[in-house]
Design an enzyme around this catalytic site. Structure first.
Site, PDB file in Angstrom:
ATOM      1  N   ASP A  65      23.576 -22.174   4.375  1.00  0.00           N
ATOM      2  CA  ASP A  65      22.403 -21.458   4.898  1.00  0.00           C
ATOM      3  C   ASP A  65      21.996 -20.351   3.935  1.00  0.00           C
ATOM      4  O   ASP A  65      22.805 -19.900   3.108  1.00  0.00           O
ATOM      5  CB  ASP A  65      22.735 -20.801   6.248  1.00  0.00           C
ATOM      6  CG  ASP A  65      23.055 -21.835   7.313  1.00  0.00           C
ATOM      7  OD1 ASP A  65      22.613 -22.983   7.178  1.00  0.00           O
ATOM      8  OD2 ASP A  65      23.744 -21.461   8.281  1.00  0.00           O
TER       9      ASP A  65
HETATM   10  N1  URA Z   1      28.087 -23.445   8.857  1.00  0.00           N
HETATM   11  C1  URA Z   1      27.024 -22.654   9.068  1.00  0.00           C
HETATM   12  O1  URA Z   1      26.744 -22.284  10.188  1.00  0.00           O
HETATM   13  N2  URA Z   1      26.311 -22.274   7.991  1.00  0.00           N
HETATM   14  C2  URA Z   1      26.602 -22.626   6.721  1.00  0.00           C
HETATM   15  O2  URA Z   1      25.914 -22.222   5.781  1.00  0.00           O
HETATM   16  C3  URA Z   1      27.718 -23.451   6.533  1.00  0.00           C
HETATM   17  C4  URA Z   1      28.444 -23.851   7.611  1.00  0.00           C
END
Ligand code: URA
Length: 251
Positions: A106
């Site tokens: 993310d």
């Molecule tokens: N899980 C999440 O919630 N975000 C990420 O970036 C990776 C794993």
């Protein structure tokens, strides 16, 4: 692979140049002129450009330390692309447009990303049934009291029901960082609690870690990926390096 892609992977030509060469009848596949750029070819085929035999470059494998506020996409969006920090254009014929990220993070997540142009390799990392372990260091909004750690770890081990998903998540390993208790950050003694944990998962569902903690009534404040399989993050933020042969072979 498509013929135009094969040519790009084995020359310095852009996709447009490659297509022009194909349309001009300069490309032969196993001795016959091929005029259609979408023709599927195999690395074992004999492919020539103006009589010169083409051999595709070997695949590329790198790791990078993703900073927050960057996106795991080849182009900029609401935030800049992580690839802006990858100064590899032209290095050993490497073109960043050919690369992709094996397991995106993310925008606000930091840490280890693996980058390659080898789709099959990526498949081994991202497919849940390949059991590739990803380790995240998670900062939480609400501390986990010491006496609740075992129960919570068991829930993660048994699988969590995520909203909108069929079935439970695959077994995950929750490790509460005990130093958090010891150094007093989470408080000392009976009421001690920790807000920092390690979570190891083998899947990569959308916002998976955040949703897993939301499902148990907590909230992720910070998220950092430390490890994928046997590959440990070992470069500073925004830095990258090529993977070693044994790291590549480990998937
Ligand atoms: N899980 C999440 O919630 N975000 C990420 O970036 C990776 C794993």
């Amino acid at each position: 692979m498509r013929l135009d892609k094969f040519i790009c992977k084995s020359t310095e030509l852009t996709k447009l140049d490659a297509i022009q060469k194909i349309h001009a009848g300069n490309i032969l596949v196993n001795g016959a002129i091929v005029l259609e750029e979408s023709t599927q070819v195999h690395e074992d085929n004999l492919i020539t450009l103006n009589g010169e035999c083409l051999k595709p470059r070997p695949f590329r494998y790198l790791l990078m330390h993703k900073p927050a506020n960057t996106i795991c996409s080849n182009v900029d969006g609401d935030y800049p692309s992580l690839f802006n920090q990858l100064d590899v254009d032209g290095l050993y014929g490497l073109n960043r447009d050919e690369l992709h990220i094996a397991g995106r993070l993310d925008v606000d997540t930091t840490g280890l990303v693996l980058i390659t142009d080898d789709g099959r390799w990526t498949y081994n990392i991202t497919r849940p049934d390949k059991d590739c372990k990803k380790v995240y260091r998670v900062g939480l909004s609400y501390g986990i009291p010491e006496h609740k750690v075992a129960t919570l770890a068991e829930r993660f081990e048994q699988g969590i029901q995520l909203q909108g998903e069929q079935g439970l998540t695959q077994p995950a390993l929750l490790e509460v960082l005990l130093s958090e208790y010891a150094d007093g950050k989470g408080g000392e003694g009976k009421g001690a609690e920790s807000k920092e944990v390690l979570l190891t998962i083998t899947e990569g569902k959308y916002h998976q870690v955040k949703r897993m903690f939301a499902a148990v009534g907590n909230r992720v404040l910070t998220l950092h990926r430390e490890r994928i399989g046997d590959i440990q993050l070992d470069v500073e933020e925004e830095q990258w390096r090529f993977l070693t042969a044994s790291e590549i072979a480990s998937f």
